[in-house]
Motif scaffolding. Structure first.
Motif, PDB file in Angstrom:
ATOM      1  N   LEU A  89      54.962  -7.483  66.267  1.00  0.00           N
ATOM      2  CA  LEU A  89      55.741  -6.117  65.759  1.00  0.00           C
ATOM      3  C   LEU A  89      55.759  -6.523  64.335  1.00  0.00           C
ATOM      4  O   LEU A  89      55.639  -5.486  63.581  1.00  0.00           O
ATOM      5  CB  LEU A  89      57.100  -5.935  66.434  1.00  0.00           C
ATOM      6  N   ARG A  90      56.454  -7.693  64.198  1.00  0.00           N
ATOM      7  CA  ARG A  90      56.776  -8.285  62.520  1.00  0.00           C
ATOM      8  C   ARG A  90      55.638  -8.158  61.694  1.00  0.00           C
ATOM      9  O   ARG A  90      55.802  -7.575  60.574  1.00  0.00           O
ATOM     10  CB  ARG A  90      57.272  -9.443  62.402  1.00  0.00           C
ATOM     11  N   ALA A  91      54.612  -8.411  62.252  1.00  0.00           N
ATOM     12  CA  ALA A  91      53.093  -8.288  61.524  1.00  0.00           C
ATOM     13  C   ALA A  91      52.740  -7.030  61.258  1.00  0.00           C
ATOM     14  O   ALA A  91      51.762  -6.665  60.347  1.00  0.00           O
ATOM     15  CB  ALA A  91      52.047  -9.102  62.022  1.00  0.00           C
ATOM     16  N   LEU A  92      53.050  -6.009  62.247  1.00  0.00           N
ATOM     17  CA  LEU A  92      52.580  -4.589  62.062  1.00  0.00           C
ATOM     18  C   LEU A  92      53.531  -3.634  61.189  1.00  0.00           C
ATOM     19  O   LEU A  92      53.184  -2.606  61.190  1.00  0.00           O
ATOM     20  CB  LEU A  92      52.326  -4.187  63.355  1.00  0.00           C
ATOM     21  N   LYS A  93      54.436  -4.241  60.952  1.00  0.00           N
ATOM     22  CA  LYS A  93      55.744  -3.415  60.351  1.00  0.00           C
ATOM     23  C   LYS A  93      55.176  -2.653  59.128  1.00  0.00           C
ATOM     24  O   LYS A  93      55.870  -1.470  58.972  1.00  0.00           O
ATOM     25  CB  LYS A  93      56.943  -4.258  59.890  1.00  0.00           C
ATOM     26  N   GLU A  94      54.273  -2.748  58.440  1.00  0.00           N
ATOM     27  CA  GLU A  94      53.770  -1.939  57.370  1.00  0.00           C
ATOM     28  C   GLU A  94      52.759  -0.906  57.645  1.00  0.00           C
ATOM     29  O   GLU A  94      52.173   0.036  57.144  1.00  0.00           O
ATOM     30  CB  GLU A  94      53.306  -2.476  56.001  1.00  0.00           C
ATOM     31  N   HIS A 107      65.531  -1.461  77.265  1.00  0.00           N
ATOM     32  CA  HIS A 107      66.285  -2.517  76.627  1.00  0.00           C
ATOM     33  C   HIS A 107      65.325  -3.557  76.130  1.00  0.00           C
ATOM     34  O   HIS A 107      65.754  -4.060  75.025  1.00  0.00           O
ATOM     35  CB  HIS A 107      67.170  -3.313  77.607  1.00  0.00           C
ATOM     36  N   ARG A 108      64.178  -3.781  76.470  1.00  0.00           N
ATOM     37  CA  ARG A 108      63.119  -4.684  76.029  1.00  0.00           C
ATOM     38  C   ARG A 108      62.782  -3.972  74.664  1.00  0.00           C
ATOM     39  O   ARG A 108      62.760  -4.861  73.342  1.00  0.00           O
ATOM     40  CB  ARG A 108      62.014  -4.871  76.709  1.00  0.00           C
ATOM     41  N   ARG A 109      62.372  -2.750  74.336  1.00  0.00           N
ATOM     42  CA  ARG A 109      61.978  -2.200  73.174  1.00  0.00           C
ATOM     43  C   ARG A 109      63.027  -2.361  72.409  1.00  0.00           C
ATOM     44  O   ARG A 109      63.061  -2.711  71.004  1.00  0.00           O
ATOM     45  CB  ARG A 109      61.480  -0.683  73.244  1.00  0.00           C
ATOM     46  N   ASP A 110      64.288  -2.177  72.512  1.00  0.00           N
ATOM     47  CA  ASP A 110      65.635  -2.074  71.781  1.00  0.00           C
ATOM     48  C   ASP A 110      65.986  -3.563  71.543  1.00  0.00           C
ATOM     49  O   ASP A 110      65.897  -3.630  70.180  1.00  0.00           O
ATOM     50  CB  ASP A 110      66.884  -1.683  72.420  1.00  0.00           C
ATOM     51  N   LEU A 112      63.389  -6.027  70.859  1.00  0.00           N
ATOM     52  CA  LEU A 112      62.284  -6.301  69.915  1.00  0.00           C
ATOM     53  C   LEU A 112      62.710  -5.699  68.516  1.00  0.00           C
ATOM     54  O   LEU A 112      62.769  -6.249  67.492  1.00  0.00           O
ATOM     55  CB  LEU A 112      60.964  -5.550  70.266  1.00  0.00           C
ATOM     56  N   ILE A 113      63.272  -4.187  68.552  1.00  0.00           N
ATOM     57  CA  ILE A 113      63.478  -3.711  67.333  1.00  0.00           C
ATOM     58  C   ILE A 113      64.774  -4.421  66.638  1.00  0.00           C
ATOM     59  O   ILE A 113      64.824  -4.570  65.241  1.00  0.00           O
ATOM     60  CB  ILE A 113      63.731  -2.134  67.523  1.00  0.00           C
ATOM     61  N   ASN A 114      65.920  -4.756  67.424  1.00  0.00           N
ATOM     62  CA  ASN A 114      66.920  -5.319  67.019  1.00  0.00           C
ATOM     63  C   ASN A 114      66.600  -6.585  66.265  1.00  0.00           C
ATOM     64  O   ASN A 114      67.047  -7.120  65.069  1.00  0.00           O
ATOM     65  CB  ASN A 114      68.152  -5.308  67.819  1.00  0.00           C
ATOM     66  N   THR A 115      65.728  -7.356  66.854  1.00  0.00           N
ATOM     67  CA  THR A 115      65.233  -8.715  66.402  1.00  0.00           C
ATOM     68  C   THR A 115      64.475  -8.366  65.027  1.00  0.00           C
ATOM     69  O   THR A 115      64.602  -9.160  64.175  1.00  0.00           O
ATOM     70  CB  THR A 115      64.451  -9.646  67.502  1.00  0.00           C
ATOM     71  N   LEU A 123      63.665  -2.328  56.639  1.00  0.00           N
ATOM     72  CA  LEU A 123      62.704  -2.097  57.496  1.00  0.00           C
ATOM     73  C   LEU A 123      62.522  -0.191  57.489  1.00  0.00           C
ATOM     74  O   LEU A 123      63.836  -0.062  57.652  1.00  0.00           O
ATOM     75  CB  LEU A 123      62.539  -2.297  58.830  1.00  0.00           C
ATOM     76  N   SER A 124      61.558   0.506  57.299  1.00  0.00           N
ATOM     77  CA  SER A 124      61.581   1.669  57.242  1.00  0.00           C
ATOM     78  C   SER A 124      62.106   2.544  58.817  1.00  0.00           C
ATOM     79  O   SER A 124      61.856   1.939  59.855  1.00  0.00           O
ATOM     80  CB  SER A 124      60.242   2.151  57.148  1.00  0.00           C
ATOM     81  N   LEU A 125      62.987   3.339  58.771  1.00  0.00           N
ATOM     82  CA  LEU A 125      63.382   3.853  59.992  1.00  0.00           C
ATOM     83  C   LEU A 125      62.416   4.729  60.484  1.00  0.00           C
ATOM     84  O   LEU A 125      62.277   5.024  61.920  1.00  0.00           O
ATOM     85  CB  LEU A 125      64.886   4.758  59.832  1.00  0.00           C
TER      86      LEU A 125
END
Length: 181
Positions: A89-94, A107-110, A112-115, A123-125
């Protein structure tokens, strides 16, 4: 006679478990170009993924950042590892894909996003809001193949800007493209 029209759409699958193997096969049957990204420790070969164009085992985030991702691309994180999915996820952020989904509960998605937001506070909303999770449409899927159908159906609906409904509830033509030939 056989005609080859080439791939209409690309799918990057991040993970190498049985559900990813099934999703790869099903997406390739739709004519999509599928690339599987798996950690080197998953010990899978391209032979496990029927229909895959490639199996990549990146070691550095830059290898993921270099992937060709555009509005004809879907991304699905399904490694079953929080740490791996967090790194992906971090590598794909752009990246700006047509579809970005994460396997697992809300809760897993949330988490991941919070991390990710802790590491990347600017990070862009729009990026965050574009991440679908849980991935797939609610069709009562239980098996890996059924989950694959649910995921592919959601990707198709999102990329074609459709709100899925049973065809018996649709007014007018069943297929919007019918009669365009």
């Amino acid at each position: 006679l056989s005609q080859n029209f080439g791939s209409l759409f690309r799918l990057y699958l991040f993970g190498a478990e049985y559900d990813a193997i099934m999703l790869c096969k099903m997406a390739s049957q739709l004519g999509w170009e599928v690339t599987v990204i798996a950690a080197p420790d998953e010990k899978k070969s391209i032979d496990h993924f029927v229909g895959a164009k490639a199996l990549l085992t990146p070691i550095h985030p830059q290898e993921i950042e270099a992937l060709d991702i555009d509005q004809q691309t879907a991304l699905v994180l399904m490694s079953h590892s929080f740490n791996k999915d967090s790194q992906y996820l971090r590598a794909l952020k752009e990246k700006k894909a047509a579809y970005f989904g994460v396997l697992g509960p809300h809760h897993r998605r949330d988490k991941l996003i919070n991390t990710l937001l802790e590491m990347e506070p600017d990070l862009s909303l729009d990026f965050v809001d574009g991440i679908q999770g849980p991935v797939g449409l609610d069709i009562g899927a239980q098996s890996a193949a059924e989950i694959g159908v649910a995921i592919l159906a959601e990707i198709l609906a999102k990329t074609r800007q459709k709100n899925p409904i049973p065809l018996n509830q649709k007014k007018g033509r069943i297929h919007d493209w019918w009669g365009h030939f």
